[in-house]
Design a protein around this motif. Structure first.
Motif, PDB file in Angstrom:
ATOM      1  N   LEU A 108      -1.947  45.801 -12.022  1.00  0.00           N
ATOM      2  CA  LEU A 108      -1.286  46.431 -13.079  1.00  0.00           C
ATOM      3  C   LEU A 108      -0.388  47.664 -12.550  1.00  0.00           C
ATOM      4  CD1 LEU A 108      -4.210  46.444 -15.634  1.00  0.00           C
ATOM      5  CD2 LEU A 108      -2.365  45.237 -15.762  1.00  0.00           C
ATOM      6  N   ASN A 160      -0.403  53.287 -17.328  1.00  0.00           N
ATOM      7  CA  ASN A 160      -1.417  53.462 -18.393  1.00  0.00           C
ATOM      8  C   ASN A 160      -2.341  52.373 -18.546  1.00  0.00           C
ATOM      9  OD1 ASN A 160      -0.325  56.054 -18.851  1.00  0.00           O
ATOM     10  ND2 ASN A 160       1.087  54.847 -20.484  1.00  0.00           N
ATOM     11  N   GLU A 161      -2.192  51.010 -18.179  1.00  0.00           N
ATOM     12  CA  GLU A 161      -3.028  50.149 -18.227  1.00  0.00           C
ATOM     13  C   GLU A 161      -3.850  50.158 -17.045  1.00  0.00           C
ATOM     14  OE1 GLU A 161       0.234  49.882 -18.781  1.00  0.00           O
ATOM     15  OE2 GLU A 161       0.508  48.875 -20.550  1.00  0.00           O
ATOM     16  N   SER A 162      -3.339  50.421 -15.981  1.00  0.00           N
ATOM     17  CA  SER A 162      -4.065  50.547 -14.688  1.00  0.00           C
ATOM     18  C   SER A 162      -4.953  51.565 -14.602  1.00  0.00           C
ATOM     19  CB  SER A 162      -3.296  50.683 -13.344  1.00  0.00           C
ATOM     20  OG  SER A 162      -2.690  51.919 -13.351  1.00  0.00           O
ATOM     21  N   LYS A 198       2.530  48.952 -14.729  1.00  0.00           N
ATOM     22  CA  LYS A 198       1.998  49.372 -16.025  1.00  0.00           C
ATOM     23  C   LYS A 198       0.621  50.281 -15.710  1.00  0.00           C
ATOM     24  CE  LYS A 198       2.612  44.736 -17.922  1.00  0.00           C
ATOM     25  NZ  LYS A 198       2.827  44.938 -19.225  1.00  0.00           N
ATOM     26  N   LEU A 204      -2.430  41.852 -19.449  1.00  0.00           N
ATOM     27  CA  LEU A 204      -0.968  41.914 -18.936  1.00  0.00           C
ATOM     28  C   LEU A 204      -0.106  42.415 -20.743  1.00  0.00           C
ATOM     29  CD1 LEU A 204      -0.501  39.445 -16.474  1.00  0.00           C
ATOM     30  CD2 LEU A 204      -0.343  41.804 -16.003  1.00  0.00           C
TER      31      LEU A 204
END
Length: 131
Positions: free
Chosen positions: A58, A65-67, A63, A22
């Motif tokens: 995510l 880009n994180e996913s 989020k 996160l």
């Protein structure tokens, strides 16, 4: 256990890297590999659902880009899992990266097991591209 063989349940890799993901996805992925190297027998590295669950969490949090990073990790770690590529395709689609989404969905179809979702998404993407 009463003279019977038993196996100690493994810790959740999802839980181990969730909080870090996160805040800093690169650090979380680094931790994933460090744990895999140092504590492979303690954590559940055999279950693609652990990373898939994190990727969707995510994605729900916005989020994207994180996913995508987590789903890419999942497809690297579980290269024969159609669901991982289907999930990566969904994240790319959400991010309007239609070419990458198409590639992921096509890979999912080749691997099988998407219950027609990948085919529906390919149609949807092709219609979106033609707009």
């Amino acid at each position: 256990m009463l003279g019977k063989e038993y196996e100690i349940p493994k810790k959740s890799i999802y839980q181990a890297i969730r909080k870090e993901s996160l805040n800093d996805i690169n650090k979380a992925i680094e931790t994933y590999y460090l744990l895999k190297e140092s504590s492979k027998n303690e954590y559940s590295f055999e279950n693609p659902g652990e990373l898939n669950k994190l990727g969707y969490e995510l994605l729900r949090l916005g989020k994207i880009n994180e996913s995508i990073a987590v789903f890419k990790l999942a497809t690297k770690e579980f290269s024969k899992d159609a669901n991982g590529f289907d999930s990566l395709g969904e994240a790319y689609f959400t991010n309007k990266q239609y070419d990458l989404a198409l590639d992921s969905y096509k890979k999912a179809i080749i691997l099988g097991g998407t219950n027609g979702n990948a085919e529906k998404m390919i149609d949807k993407i092709e219609k979106e591209i033609k707009k």
